[in-house]
Design a protein around this motif. Structure first.
Motif, PDB file in Angstrom:
ATOM      1  N   UNK A 269       0.822  -1.212   0.000  1.00 59.76           N
ATOM      2  CA  UNK A 269       0.000   0.000   0.000  1.00 59.76           C
ATOM      3  C   UNK A 269       0.857   1.263   0.000  1.00 59.76           C
ATOM      4  N   UNK A 270       2.171   1.075  -0.050  1.00 60.56           N
ATOM      5  CA  UNK A 270       3.059   2.220  -0.251  1.00 60.56           C
ATOM      6  C   UNK A 270       3.328   2.438  -1.737  1.00 60.56           C
ATOM      7  N   UNK A 271       2.536   1.782  -2.592  1.00 61.01           N
ATOM      8  CA  UNK A 271       2.665   2.016  -4.027  1.00 61.01           C
ATOM      9  C   UNK A 271       2.425   3.487  -4.344  1.00 61.01           C
ATOM     10  N   UNK A 272       1.594   4.130  -3.521  1.00 65.70           N
ATOM     11  CA  UNK A 272       1.233   5.520  -3.774  1.00 65.70           C
ATOM     12  C   UNK A 272       2.395   6.483  -3.689  1.00 65.70           C
ATOM     13  N   UNK A 273       3.504   6.068  -3.067  1.00 58.88           N
ATOM     14  CA  UNK A 273       4.662   6.957  -2.980  1.00 58.88           C
ATOM     15  C   UNK A 273       5.254   7.245  -4.354  1.00 58.88           C
ATOM     16  N   UNK A 274       4.941   6.384  -5.329  1.00 62.10           N
ATOM     17  CA  UNK A 274       5.412   6.629  -6.698  1.00 62.10           C
ATOM     18  C   UNK A 274       4.442   7.511  -7.478  1.00 62.10           C
ATOM     19  N   UNK A 275       3.352   7.920  -6.827  1.00 58.81           N
ATOM     20  CA  UNK A 275       2.388   8.789  -7.505  1.00 58.81           C
ATOM     21  C   UNK A 275       2.372  10.191  -6.910  1.00 58.81           C
ATOM     22  N   UNK A 276       3.271  10.455  -5.975  1.00 53.67           N
ATOM     23  CA  UNK A 276       3.315  11.771  -5.329  1.00 53.67           C
ATOM     24  C   UNK A 276       3.769  12.827  -6.329  1.00 53.67           C
ATOM     25  N   UNK A 277       3.054  13.935  -6.349  1.00 53.81           N
ATOM     26  CA  UNK A 277       3.427  15.053  -7.212  1.00 53.81           C
ATOM     27  C   UNK A 277       4.360  15.988  -6.451  1.00 53.81           C
ATOM     28  N   UNK A 278       5.336  16.588  -7.134  1.00 51.82           N
ATOM     29  CA  UNK A 278       6.248  17.510  -6.448  1.00 51.82           C
ATOM     30  C   UNK A 278       5.628  18.861  -6.131  1.00 51.82           C
ATOM     31  N   UNK A 279       4.420  19.110  -6.673  1.00 48.12           N
ATOM     32  CA  UNK A 279       3.788  20.420  -6.513  1.00 48.12           C
ATOM     33  C   UNK A 279       2.364  20.253  -6.000  1.00 48.12           C
ATOM     34  N   UNK A 280       1.989  21.071  -5.007  1.00 48.54           N
ATOM     35  CA  UNK A 280       0.603  21.148  -4.563  1.00 48.54           C
ATOM     36  C   UNK A 280      -0.021  22.371  -5.223  1.00 48.54           C
ATOM     37  N   UNK A 281      -1.021  22.119  -6.039  1.00 44.65           N
ATOM     38  CA  UNK A 281      -1.667  23.214  -6.771  1.00 44.65           C
ATOM     39  C   UNK A 281      -2.844  23.741  -5.959  1.00 44.65           C
ATOM     40  N   UNK A 282      -2.941  25.072  -5.886  1.00 41.74           N
ATOM     41  CA  UNK A 282      -4.069  25.717  -5.198  1.00 41.74           C
ATOM     42  C   UNK A 282      -4.844  26.526  -6.232  1.00 41.74           C
ATOM     43  N   UNK A 283      -6.143  26.242  -6.333  1.00 44.45           N
ATOM     44  CA  UNK A 283      -6.952  26.780  -7.418  1.00 44.45           C
ATOM     45  C   UNK A 283      -8.071  27.678  -6.886  1.00 44.45           C
ATOM     46  N   UNK A 284      -8.465  28.646  -7.735  1.00 39.17           N
ATOM     47  CA  UNK A 284      -9.558  29.548  -7.378  1.00 39.17           C
ATOM     48  C   UNK A 284     -10.895  28.975  -7.829  1.00 39.17           C
ATOM     49  N   UNK A 285     -11.961  29.763  -7.707  1.00 38.70           N
ATOM     50  CA  UNK A 285     -13.301  29.286  -8.016  1.00 38.70           C
ATOM     51  C   UNK A 285     -13.471  28.891  -9.475  1.00 38.70           C
ATOM     52  N   UNK A 286     -12.586  29.389 -10.359  1.00 35.90           N
ATOM     53  CA  UNK A 286     -12.613  29.013 -11.771  1.00 35.90           C
ATOM     54  C   UNK A 286     -11.647  27.881 -12.080  1.00 35.90           C
ATOM     55  N   UNK A 287     -11.107  27.271 -11.050  1.00 33.93           N
ATOM     56  CA  UNK A 287     -10.163  26.165 -11.159  1.00 33.93           C
ATOM     57  C   UNK A 287      -8.928  26.541 -11.972  1.00 33.93           C
TER      58      UNK A 287
END
Length: 773
Positions: free
Chosen positions: A463-481
């Motif tokens: 269940x640590x397979x997800x560590x290979x799907x981590x993105x290097x960036x956290x995107x923060x979006x407004x109401x228009x995405x």
């Protein structure tokens, strides 16, 4: 074979004749020495933590464990150390290594366990109380009435294949430097990370959203938590694990020669805390072998929201409000008056702070890892709000319900939603529809012969397979995405332990829009784990950056997991014997060549790496090995859970119909300012064409939980409220029963069960005295 008594007699031969009672004397003396060793290590650890400089504390984020976990792991440490003292004495006598099964009888083992306070198994008789029939216990105890500890907190991770310790009992793979495995040495985890796993970037795909990644982390925290040893100093020498590159329990440092090296040229690593496992063992060898603990319940039961101990559960509830709700933050709320999670009790906490000033402490939730990354904190916040929203609605329509009933019924609904979202919306996308059908299949009811406990290989590798799907960036979006005009995207390492950003930078909405409005990273054998977590990860109590990939590999070796080929055999898959075999499985000749060049022998490949590089099957995010292991675990969690939402009598058919309307999209709509969402938030879609108004997202009708007053309750007055406790109403033998219980820390005095007989209750309500914390 030498018995403990014989060894003791020989050791004492020069001094005095040893009577028959010497077996116990030897065990007692070994136990006493082990207690001194453990206490000294814990003393050194506490002294180091208390004297840490403020600059170091910026980097220290220990995963807090509850007192029950600490006590249980300490008992197991004492048990294991007592065995080592015995072995050391025997080795001096025989001038050779001696295994503990050679030395001890079952009676000896049970005595060591008793001395160490590794308590015996809970007797099934404790599970017959009627209140355990209506709602699951907070600790998972008595879910299975005949095997009370199955799936419960603070019990061992189960082994689907035997452990492969280098000494057969305790020493991890790679512990004895120079020891050959299949004729060659195991490669260093850091070398594997740098040569095979590290990636400077990730490609995105347009099928699934980032929620698929973040839900994986969130729901993993609902099922498994393997605590580290409470000691950060070596048991034998007292040296700080941060300042040694020697393998000495509980220090198991990762060798490295680069920027992540500690002062001694290695990366600090603490072994997982052992578990008391004698009562679950089938033979002496298994009883003496070190096992690791799952500190939380294995069930998908929303323990991530409610906790896994009575003490933690009490701390998370709003008991003074008499409304069945959870406690919320008393200092901050969002711009629309919506709640944030409460702060941890001890302040100042170790979370990062806004450089512009104004403290925001670490948040408190059912799982102590809530602050690790902003997306995780946002999901925790979402479910806190959902509990309180549902609790308010249920109380409004069922005025006769006690606060305890409101709380438990709401907890039951939230747990069911976690199960449905995970098994219906998440797992099929991870392992693919074909593997889901093969390994999980249709639900056929509760099976009390199925052990639902989390397996070691699932928690430590699959269940640590997800560590290979981590993105290097956290995107923060407004109401228009689109990228938020005030709160720009963040590199991942700027989101670690930073709850202040949610409070001061727009609430949870920008982060949640980024989660559902961003395509998940693609799975690719040549682009696995991003540098944000191999070079800049802030974790645990290490005062410098660490490498997640190296930690995962070392953890698998710490737990003595069998290798990749052993698990392929377990799952009925063909072994990898040649480079051509590996190329076929991986689908990338260059990566396959790197792996064999580093490992030298295919049987030495670590299971986490092997499963990770397999070519994903159609419609999945995993290869066949991880699909098998994840599928088997999920089936066990479902079929072995007496309170699974589909199980008979858990919900009415009308309630089940409403629960199936639940979704992450609906929970977002009901608890945030986000008004447009995808129908399935796990699927990536373009805004606005693939989004719909919240008005078009199905919503549960809570009227299915409306309950009319029973005829008995019309005859008997409403049960009396009590201080520091509450009641729930239940039926027993056709009669209405009021079942009283006290909040954690208080002791019940009087009758716990009152029966409605005629037009009155059978006894006076009990009292809750205390506190007894």
């Amino acid at each position: 074979m030498w018995s403990v008594q014989t060894i003791f007699m020989l050791l004492c031969y020069d001094t005095v004749y040893v009577p028959a009672t010497s077996t116990r004397e030897l065990l007692f003396s070994s136990y006493q020495e082990s207690v001194q060793i453990i206490n000294a290590a814990l003393f050194h650890s506490r002294r180091r933590r208390s004297s840490s400089s403020s600059s170091m504390r910026v980097f220290t984020f220990p995963r807090q464990t509850e007192s029950e976990t600490t006590e249980s792991s300490r008992a197991a440490e004492v048990f294991q150390t007592t065995l080592q003292v015995l072995k050391t004495r025997a080795k001096r006598l025989h001038k050779r290594d001696v295994t503990t099964p050679e030395l001890l009888s079952w009676e000896d083992v049970e005595l060591v366990a008793e001395l160490s306070q590794c308590l015996p198994s809970t007797h099934p008789a404790v599970c017959q109380h009627s209140h355990l029939n209506k709602y699951r216990s907070i600790s998972g105890l008595c879910n299975n009435r005949q095997n009370p500890l199955w799936g419960a907190a603070n019990t061992p991770l189960v082994r689907w294949l035997p452990a492969e310790y280098e000494d057969g009992e305790r020493e991890p793979k790679g512990w004895n430097r120079g020891l050959l495995h299949n004729g060659v040495q195991l490669p260093l985890p850091r070398d594997v990370s740098k040569q095979i796993l590290r990636s400077t970037s990730k490609r995105s795909e347009d099928v699934y959203s980032q929620l698929l990644v973040d839900w994986g982390q969130y729901i993993d925290h609902d099922m498994t938590f393997t605590p580290q040893s409470a000691a950060s100093a070596a048991f034998e020498s007292g040296v700080d694990c941060l300042n040694t590159c020697e393998n000495v329990h509980p220090c198991f440092p990762i060798e490295t020669d680069d920027m992540l090296s500690g002062p001694q040229g290695c990366m600090a690593f603490y072994r997982s805390a052992p578990a008391c496992s004698i009562h679950l063992a089938s033979d002496i060898g298994q009883a003496l072998q070190q096992q690791q603990m799952n500190a939380i319940t294995s069930f998908i039961d929303a323990s991530v929201v409610y906790g896994h101990t009575p003490k933690l559960e009490r701390a998370l509830r709003n008991l003074s409000g008499l409304n069945g709700k959870l406690a919320v933050n008393e200092h901050f709320e969002d711009s629309k008056g919506r709640a944030y999670l409460p702060f941890v009790a001890a302040a100042p906490s170790s979370c990062q702070q806004d450089p512009r000033g104004g403290r925001v402490e670490c948040f408190r939730a059912g799982d102590s890892r809530v602050n690790e990354v902003m997306t995780l904190t946002a999901l925790h916040t979402l479910w806190l709000r959902e509990h309180n929203r549902i609790a308010e609605a249920l109380k409004h329509m069922n005025h006769h319900w006690s606060p305890e009933t409101v709380y438990q019924e709401t907890r039951k609904i939230i747990g069911a939603l976690h199960q449905i979202i995970t098994m219906r919306d998440y797992i099929p996308k991870v392992i693919g529809p074909a593997s889901f059908e093969q390994h999980i299949g249709a639900y056929r009811g509760y099976d009390p012969t199925v052990n639902p406990a989390a397996s070691n290989v699932f928690a430590t590798a699959a269940f640590r397979f997800g560590h290979a799907t981590i993105s290097p960036v956290l995107r923060r979006l407004n109401a228009s995405f689109q990228e938020h005009e005030h709160f720009p995207h963040l590199r991942l390492h700027h989101t670690f332990f930073s709850p202040w950003r949610l409070v001061k930078e727009g609430g949870i909405e920008p982060t949640l829009r980024g989660v559902i409005g961003t395509a998940a990273a693609a799975i690719s054998a040549d682009m696995l784990v991003v540098e944000e977590v191999t070079e800049r990860l802030v974790v645990l109590n290490v005062p410098h950056y660490v490498d997640l990939a190296s930690l995962n590999l070392q953890r698998g070796r710490d737990h003595a997991l069998p290798g990749y080929n052993s698990w392929r055999t377990f799952c009925g898959l063909r072994n990898v014997k040649t480079l051509e075999d590996l190329e076929e499985v991986v689908g990338d000749a260059e990566v396959a060549g790197k792996i064999l060049n580093v490992y030298k022998h295919p049987d030495n490949i670590d299971v986490w790496l092997g499963g990770l590089v397999e070519n994903p099957m159609p419609g999945s995010r995993t290869g066949p090995l991880f699909a098998c292991l994840i599928g088997r675990q999920m089936k066990a969690l479902r079929d072995g859970d007496r309170f699974w939402w589909e199980a008979e009598t858990v919900f009415t058919q009308q309630q089940k119909t409403e629960l199936l309307k639940g979704s992450v999209s609906r929970v977002i709509c009901d608890n945030t300012d986000i008004r447009e969402v995808p129908r399935d938030s796990f699927k990536y879609g373009e805004y606005p064409s693939d989004y719909v108004s919240c008005d078009r997202i199905p919503s549960m009708d809570l009227e299915a939980w409306r309950e009319e007053n029973s005829q008995d309750l019309e005859l008997c007055p409403s049960p009396a409220n009590i201080h520091n406790g509450d009641f729930i109403l239940s039926s027993s033998s056709g009669k209405l029963v009021a079942l009283y219980s006290c909040y954690h820390g208080f002791k019940l005095k009087g009758a716990a069960a009152l029966v409605c007989e005629g037009n009155k209750w059978s006894n006076q309500p009990p009292q809750c005295t205390g506190p007894h914390l």
